[in-house]
Design an enzyme around this catalytic site. Sequence first.
Site, PDB file in Angstrom:
ATOM      1  N   HIS A 670       0.756  -1.015  -0.101  1.00 22.62           N
ATOM      2  CA  HIS A 670       0.058  -0.034   0.155  1.00 22.62           C
ATOM      3  C   HIS A 670       0.980   0.978  -0.062  1.00 22.62           C
ATOM      4  O   HIS A 670       1.544   1.582   1.010  1.00 22.62           O
ATOM      5  CB  HIS A 670      -0.770   0.058   1.274  1.00 22.62           C
ATOM      6  CG  HIS A 670      -1.906  -0.975   1.372  1.00 22.62           C
ATOM      7  ND1 HIS A 670      -2.599  -1.255   2.423  1.00 22.62           N
ATOM      8  CD2 HIS A 670      -2.221  -2.020   0.464  1.00 22.62           C
ATOM      9  CE1 HIS A 670      -3.460  -2.500   2.324  1.00 22.62           C
ATOM     10  NE2 HIS A 670      -3.225  -2.978   1.167  1.00 22.62           N
TER      11      HIS A 670
HETATM   12  C1  LIG Z   1      -0.122  -7.550  -3.954  1.00 18.43           C
HETATM   13  C2  LIG Z   1      -0.995  -6.263  -3.833  1.00 18.43           C
HETATM   14  C3  LIG Z   1      -2.282  -6.662  -3.213  1.00 18.43           C
HETATM   15  C4  LIG Z   1      -3.247  -5.460  -2.841  1.00 18.43           C
HETATM   16  N1  LIG Z   1      -4.484  -6.060  -2.098  1.00 18.43           N
HETATM   17  C5  LIG Z   1      -5.079  -4.928  -2.266  1.00 18.43           C
HETATM   18  C6  LIG Z   1      -6.561  -5.164  -1.591  1.00 18.43           C
HETATM   19  O1  LIG Z   1      -6.802  -6.318  -1.410  1.00 18.43           O
HETATM   20  N2  LIG Z   1      -7.231  -4.227  -1.210  1.00 18.43           N
HETATM   21  C7  LIG Z   1      -6.763  -2.704  -1.654  1.00 18.43           C
HETATM   22  O2  LIG Z   1      -7.567  -1.920  -1.191  1.00 18.43           O
HETATM   23  N3  LIG Z   1      -5.743  -2.691  -2.285  1.00 18.43           N
HETATM   24  C8  LIG Z   1      -4.702  -3.489  -2.460  1.00 18.43           C
HETATM   25  N4  LIG Z   1      -3.534  -3.419  -2.924  1.00 18.43           N
HETATM   26  C9  LIG Z   1      -3.108  -1.867  -3.356  1.00 18.43           C
HETATM   27  C10 LIG Z   1      -3.836  -1.171  -4.445  1.00 18.43           C
HETATM   28  O3  LIG Z   1      -3.699  -2.362  -5.595  1.00 18.43           O
HETATM   29  C11 LIG Z   1      -3.110  -0.201  -4.747  1.00 18.43           C
HETATM   30  O4  LIG Z   1      -3.198   0.816  -3.714  1.00 18.43           O
HETATM   31  C12 LIG Z   1      -3.733   0.656  -5.813  1.00 18.43           C
HETATM   32  O5  LIG Z   1      -3.551  -0.366  -7.094  1.00 18.43           O
HETATM   33  C13 LIG Z   1      -3.152   1.810  -6.355  1.00 18.43           C
HETATM   34  O6  LIG Z   1      -3.644   2.573  -7.590  1.00 18.43           O
HETATM   35  P1  LIG Z   1      -3.027   3.656  -8.303  1.00 18.43           P
HETATM   36  O7  LIG Z   1      -4.114   4.124  -9.131  1.00 18.43           O
HETATM   37  O8  LIG Z   1      -2.302   4.560  -7.283  1.00 18.43           O
HETATM   38  O9  LIG Z   1      -2.037   2.821  -9.055  1.00 18.43           O
HETATM   39  P2  LIG Z   1      -1.514   1.557  -9.876  1.00 18.43           P
HETATM   40  O10 LIG Z   1      -2.670   0.586  -9.726  1.00 18.43           O
HETATM   41  O11 LIG Z   1      -0.242   1.000  -9.400  1.00 18.43           O
HETATM   42  O12 LIG Z   1      -1.450   1.719 -11.156  1.00 18.43           O
HETATM   43  C14 LIG Z   1      -0.410   2.683 -11.849  1.00 18.43           C
HETATM   44  C15 LIG Z   1      -0.162   2.265 -13.501  1.00 18.43           C
HETATM   45  O13 LIG Z   1       0.534   3.322 -13.934  1.00 18.43           O
HETATM   46  C16 LIG Z   1       1.505   2.628 -14.862  1.00 18.43           C
HETATM   47  N5  LIG Z   1       2.623   3.653 -14.987  1.00 18.43           N
HETATM   48  C17 LIG Z   1       3.519   4.247 -13.896  1.00 18.43           C
HETATM   49  N6  LIG Z   1       4.304   4.918 -14.435  1.00 18.43           N
HETATM   50  C18 LIG Z   1       4.109   5.306 -15.808  1.00 18.43           C
HETATM   51  C19 LIG Z   1       4.600   5.748 -16.893  1.00 18.43           C
HETATM   52  N7  LIG Z   1       5.736   6.728 -16.601  1.00 18.43           N
HETATM   53  N8  LIG Z   1       3.989   5.650 -18.345  1.00 18.43           N
HETATM   54  C20 LIG Z   1       3.232   4.749 -18.619  1.00 18.43           C
HETATM   55  N9  LIG Z   1       2.509   4.156 -17.278  1.00 18.43           N
HETATM   56  C21 LIG Z   1       3.043   4.178 -16.207  1.00 18.43           C
HETATM   57  C22 LIG Z   1       1.839   1.394 -14.081  1.00 18.43           C
HETATM   58  O14 LIG Z   1       2.390   0.444 -15.047  1.00 18.43           O
HETATM   59  C23 LIG Z   1       0.777   0.943 -13.300  1.00 18.43           C
HETATM   60  O15 LIG Z   1      -0.129   0.019 -14.341  1.00 18.43           O
HETATM   61  C24 LIG Z   1      -2.858  -4.385  -3.223  1.00 18.43           C
HETATM   62  C25 LIG Z   1      -1.490  -4.259  -3.836  1.00 18.43           C
HETATM   63  C26 LIG Z   1      -0.510  -5.423  -4.259  1.00 18.43           C
HETATM   64  C27 LIG Z   1       0.753  -4.955  -4.896  1.00 18.43           C
END
Ligand SMILES: Cc1cc2nc3c(=O)[nH]c(=O)nc-3n(C[C@H](O)[C@H](O)[C@H](O)COP(=O)(O)OP(=O)(O)OC[C@H]3O[C@@H](n4cnc5c(N)ncnc54)[C@H](O)[C@@H]3O)c2cc1C
Length: 739
Positions: A670
């Site tokens: 997280h």
């Molecule tokens: C193993 C695991 C289990 C989890 N389980 C839970 C759960 O059960 N419940 C929960 O609430 N949360 C859970 N989480 C946390 C949750 O998944 C994350 O908090 C959430 O996905 C974050 O979302 P985000 O939109 O911030 O970024 P992300 O979902 O990380 O998405 C960011 C995306 O941007 C892309 N990216 C980054 N930089 C660039 C760039 N320069 N150019 C192009 N693309 C780029 C990346 O490839 C990625 O696909 C878990 C996380 C993990 C790793």
Amino acid sequence: MALPAQPVSPKAAPLPPVPKVDPLTAAQWRTLLAIADTIIPDIRPASIADFQTHYVVSDNDHSTALTTLKGRFSGTTDALAKEYLQESASSDSQFRDAWHRLFGLLMPQQAKRELTVVLNLLDTRAGALLLTGYMTPFSAQPFHVRESILHSWQTARIPAIRGLYRSLTMLTKQTWTRTSPTLRKVIGVPRTPMNMIPGKGFDYAFLQFPAGEVPETIETDVVIIGSGCGGGVCAKNLAEAGHKVIVVDNGYHWTPDHFPMEESVGWNNLFMNQSFIASDDSSMSVLCGETWGGGGTVNWSASLQTQGYVRREWAAAGLPFFTSAEYQESLDRVCDRMGVSTDYIKHNVTNLKLLEGARRLGYTHKVVPQNTGGKQHWCGYCNFGCGSCEKQGPVVSFLPDAARAGATFIEGFHAEKIIFSHKKGTKVATGVLGTWTSRDANGGIIGDRLVRRKVIIKAKRVIVSGGTMQSPLLLLRSGLSNYHIGRNLYLHPVSVLGAIHPDDVEPWDGPILTAVVSEYENLDGKGHGVKLEAVNMAPSTGLLFVPWRNGLDYKLECSRMRNMAGYISMARDRDTGRVYPDPVDGRVRVQYTASKFDRRHITEGLIALAKTQYAAGATEIYTTIPNLPSFVRSADSPAEGINDAKFQAWLEQIRSSQLPPADNIFASAHQMGTCRMSATPKAGVVDPKGQVWGTQGLFVADASVFPSASGVNPMVTNMAISDYISRGIAKGLEERPRL
Ligand SMILES: Cc1cc2nc3c(=O)[nH]c(=O)nc-3n(C[C@H](O)[C@H](O)[C@H](O)COP(=O)(O)OP(=O)(O)OC[C@H]3O[C@@H](n4cnc5c(N)ncnc54)[C@H](O)[C@@H]3O)c2cc1C
Ligand SMILES: *[C@@H]1O[C@H](CO)[C@@H](O)[C@H](O)[C@H]1NC(C)=O
Ligand SMILES: *[C@@H]1O[C@H](CO)[C@@H](O)[C@H](O)[C@H]1NC(C)=O
Ligand SMILES: CC(=O)N[C@H]1CO[C@H](CO)[C@@H](O)[C@@H]1O
């Protein structure tokens, strides 16, 4: 009992060949593999053993070990048990290839330099004397001496040597538990979830570009960088509001017939840095998804709404939105779309033991809703992608909605910088420049790629949804210099506790995370404390935390995995770290050390977890605290329950350790806060509408905008904020299409 029938066999997802340049010299490999083979040794009975290379046990002990292994899982034959004992880390080529990638591609230059210095020293007489107390080079030592050297490192007075011990044992366990050809057979872990019915995924079409010297330029209304939880929600809202939307992601799309991936390749294909990012002091492993769908493709379906005390804290910081009805509408909207509910949950044994332990102690606990679209989702494998498509990650929910409303997608697109024009001293975002890397001739990503092309996407609005680790780096690369970019990193640090139960747990089976104990969530009166939850138990996660005492003991402990339940004590952290670009290669680096304050809370959580497991009938309980023996319950389980004096004394040892960062293992899935939302430009990176302070047309919508740690698993909070931010952007586009 034999392995259940396996009607489903997901498609292979092979890794690219190892880099041509060998990252280490032959002598360095010899020393390194001698260390690995001391940790995971070839174990032989004395009658046929070679004392130089083998872990030697008496013939009698060897046959006892074989009997033990066969008794643990009925599918284990004599031949398999022997093969398992004889397997050393380096005996499998997958292990060696994995380390080739690790030292060649993944390890930061500085860490690699430090390691090679150690390996070189261990190969000389003077260096060996310094590090081992013997003049003989490490790899020339007989097995039992090598083992005693590792033990001396574990308890060394110099923290750097203890750190060396921790890194080498972790790296060996990490790789071996992923690649071992026998481990999963000995435990009896099926390749796919029981009775998994493969789902039909959405049929994605991705934009393709011809080769060319000059950048290709395309135009849209809104470009969204990142297809994860934040980006997915924004894409749906803006496309459905009638705007032209392009979503780009670094990662590539895997069709669900590849899911769940095998552990030997799933980490590499779906996670940032092919598994985790290590903090600079190596005390913390940070896990994030990097694939089409981001963290949503690998998360564990826990779908908790932001709690009142956190919403009040954020409102008190000048962001009244968080206590408004509008915010609740956003929470409900995203949960409705994913079918978030507790109605369909059937707990597996791990979650039941947590709930039952909490009930027997009177601890506050509840069922954690899942985003499984109104289905019972019986699956413990979603960490490596959801093959049934029941988990409503962005790839099966928000992004298809966006596509149906006309959004287009680009995979394999790395956003390098935001492009600005300047208007009266304000930076106005006009698009993004990046590099697109096509697939190979077979439609995969392991062969030579057909095209690499610079692409400029011009847009009226730019939304950065790259996640907490990457969004701030993109802003920095684009020339923004706000002090807060990359700071205020919250990680919800966790420490793991394991319990052995007399009955079968089969911890890989059933939904991963469906229960939470919140008794200790507010330990300071200001909303900081811990939540106790189950942890994903694929062998390559669950067995990392099993203590290593010696090679035989570790292998026998691993074989008990079907009786193991694994839990985390997860802190809502008060104290923060930061992310910044590596000065040499620009990759993300993390500075974070769990503070004394937060470690005290994690420690209290471990103690409470141990109590729940004692109350639920565990026979043995262990932590990752070095040199703390497992607690083994006496057969005459006393009526006083957790007041058992021996147990209480053991808990005191946990309390007095306080988990010093130099010796302990913390992890985080997280990440939050590195572009935090604030009421004034001086206090954060984005304004209350998600627009980057001091710019126009540039927004951040992902978990990086959290004003502080969410306390609950962050996905739903992230989606709700992104829902609100993107609705605001849609409104702005109607009022002022051109800035
Ligand atoms: C193993 C695991 C289990 C989890 N389980 C839970 C759960 O059960 N419940 C929960 O609430 N949360 C859970 N989480 C946390 C949750 O998944 C994350 O908090 C959430 O996905 C974050 O979302 P985000 O939109 O911030 O970024 P992300 O979902 O990380 O998405 C960011 C995306 O941007 C892309 N990216 C980054 N930089 C660039 C760039 N320069 N150019 C192009 N693309 C780029 C990346 O490839 C990625 O696909 C878990 C996380 C993990 C790793
Ligand atoms: C990438 O992961 C490897 C372990 O798989 C680790 O040793 C290395 O430090 C990581 N790189 C970074 C930048 O964290
Ligand atoms: C995982 O993330 C997706 C969005 O990416 C979300 O729809 C889903 O509910 C999440 N599930 C869990 C369990 O975290
Ligand atoms: C492998 C295993 O024991 N799975 C169990 C998970 O929990 C449910 C009870 O809710 C059992 O029915 C399963 O057998």
